[in-house]
Design an enzyme around this catalytic site. Structure first.
Site, mmCIF file in Angstrom:
data_model
loop_
_atom_site.group_PDB
_atom_site.id
_atom_site.type_symbol
_atom_site.label_atom_id
_atom_site.label_comp_id
_atom_site.label_asym_id
_atom_site.label_seq_id
_atom_site.Cartn_x
_atom_site.Cartn_y
_atom_site.Cartn_z
ATOM 1 N N CYS A 140 1.276 -10.187 1.890
ATOM 2 C CA CYS A 140 1.453 -9.332 3.049
ATOM 3 C C CYS A 140 0.564 -9.799 4.215
ATOM 4 C CB CYS A 140 1.191 -7.881 2.667
ATOM 5 S SG CYS A 140 1.885 -6.698 3.841
ATOM 6 N N HIS A 163 4.821 -6.537 -2.279
ATOM 7 C CA HIS A 163 3.727 -6.100 -3.152
ATOM 8 C C HIS A 163 4.282 -5.750 -4.532
ATOM 9 C CE1 HIS A 163 0.647 -5.722 -0.028
ATOM 10 N NE2 HIS A 163 1.547 -5.112 0.737
#
Length: 482
Positions: A328, A425
């Site tokens: 991310c 994630h």
């Protein structure tokens, strides 16, 4: 409501264990935390954000996580300010003083969520935040006694004996509370006792005599707690208990590290050693993989990374043939540039990235939050996870994506295969993906992560059944006198 004498006394774990214990008794149980502060967030089915502790508690209760379980989530972006998420969506970004002046505005939203949970549950277990003894924060409070008063619910309070001074902590809390708040507390429990719990019988008697609160019991230290997802990054510091793994993974401890539960499945692996690289330390030259984790403030954490000299360490690691993975915000940092034309994270402008991936990122004002399912392109294994980020990333290395999700590709891999990044994630929670990933390093997978988390929750529920008076907790919840 389960409150505590301070932060990190074990409230989240106690609530999770009680959720599973009462669910096992056949009750419809719902966890609830009026206000949470954490950059370790999860995504609900409708794309809302809540704290990871409430995600775990919902799992313990065997119910789907909902934004109502954590109606107010504070996500720190700096030392003095945070993004305020209400009912799963960004509400504002406020400095601490501003939030203190406005938090009472959020009480109706909090009570609305609580009411919805009550309507579908036999028992709602509410987790407080910090300590009710912080009486300077009582005005406008929505996290502890302010909520308990507004919802008219009873309280049990947790004291952590492992940190010492538990009698003073509990009796001191009793002493500083105003009488109406003090009268809401009906019982107390002692957490993280090491040794023979019977040795604290006199302590229980003294606390009860000084406060008038009923003792619920003494909970011995639950060593399996380390196998459950941690909400605080401090839980990663002693991840491996000194073991030396065949695969050494260094993780950069960024100032605003976020969604670090990505690492939990890796730390559960017998042959993997997680090294949390704290500020002031260097990246060990003998590690195999460096993970640049998620961040709540990508540009600010990129600056911090450079101040630590980790950019130099990362370049040296790659020259030695070491692997680097960005997750991310960490993925964004690995690229050539990060642009913030609208001031989504702070001042408008463009900064140079680490240049380890041939990609560029533009931060946009719209946050992407959704659960995802797909496949790992290299091996075809199924993956699931979630996205929670600002911005889009494009460039030549995106032509070598990592995963396919609903017909679209995500992630990037450098031409030499040493550097990669993804917005997704939770990939390591998928046993097949994790096994395929570890196989690249010649390491086998030894655990079934999701099954093991559920097994630990069962053990935690049994632990609380053995050491707490759960019948008294139910009686207090019903408003009965014991």
């Amino acid at each position: 409501m389960i409150q505590g004498t301070g932060s990190n006394v074990g409230k989240s774990l106690i609530v999770a264990g009680l959720c599973r214990a009462f669910a096992e008794r056949g009750l419809r149980v719902a966890p609830f935390k009026p206000q949470n502060m954490s950059n370790n967030a999860g995504v609900t089915a409708d794309g809302g954000e809540i704290g990871r502790a409430q995600m775990l508690q919902a799992r313990a209760a065997r119910v789907a996580p909902s934004v109502d379980m954590n109606p107010v989530l504070l996500k720190p972006e700096s030392e003095t300010g945070a993004q305020v998420v209400v009912h799963g969506r960004r509400w504002a970004t406020l400095r601490a003083r501003e939030y203190g002046a406005r938090k009472s505005e959020l009480l109706p939203a909090v009570l609305e969520s609580f009411g919805r949970l009550q309507g579908g549950a036999d028992l709602v277990l509410v987790e407080g935040a910090g300590s009710p003894a912080e009486t300077n924060l009582r005005k406008g409070d929505i996290a502890n006694m302010g909520f308990a008063e507004a919802a008219d619910i009873p309280v049990a309070i947790v004291g952590d004996i492992d940190r010492g001074g538990v009698i003073a902590a509990l009796v001191g809390t009793h002493a500083v509370l105003d009488p109406p708040d003090r009268s809401r507390i009906k019982a107390f429990l002692i957490n993280r006792f090491r040794g023979d719990p019977d040795l604290f019988d006199e302590g229980l008697t003294e606390i009860a005599a000084r406060t008038g609160w009923a003792p619920l019991g003494v909970v011995p230290h639950f060593h399996l707690a380390a196998r459950l997802p941690a909400e605080d990054v401090l839980g990663l510091a002693d991840t491996n208990s000194g073991r030396r793994g065949r695969l050494r993974v260094a993780v950069l401890r960024l100032p605003r590290i976020a969604n670090f539960d990505d690492l939990d499945p890796l730390r559960a692996e017998r042959d993997v050693e997680i090294l949390l690289i704290e500020p002031g330390a260097f990246i060990p030259p003998d590690c195999d993989l460096v993970i640049v984790p998620g961040s709540k403030s990508t540009i600010a954490d990129l600056e911090a990374l450079r101040r630590e000299g980790w950019d130099i360490d990362l370049a040296a690691h790659r020259r030695r043939g070491g692997r680097i993975l960005g997750l991310c915000g960490g993925y964004q940092m690995l690229g050539r540039t990060i642009a913030d034309p609208g001031g989504a994270e702070g001042p408008r402008g463009r900064v140079a990235g680490l240049g380890l991936l041939d990609v560029d990122t533009v931060l946009t004002g719209d946050k992407r939050t959704l659960k995802v399912d797909g496949r790992h392109l290299a091996t075809g294994t199924a993956v699931s996870g979630y996205e929670i980020h600002l911005g889009r990333t494009e460039g030549a290395d995106c032509e070598r994506p990592i995963v396919e999700i609903g017909g679209r590709h995500d992630g990037a891999v450098s031409a030499d295969g040493l550097v990669s990044g993804t917005y997704v994630h939770g990939l390591f929670s998928s046993d097949g993906f994790r096994a395929a990933f570890l196989a690249q390093f010649g390491v086998g997978s030894s655990c079934r992560y999701e099954a093991e988390v559920d097994a630990v929750l069962d053990r935690l529920a049994g632990h609380l059944e053995a050491h707490l008076d759960l019948e008294m907790i139910l009686a207090i919840a019903r408003g009965e006198r014991r």
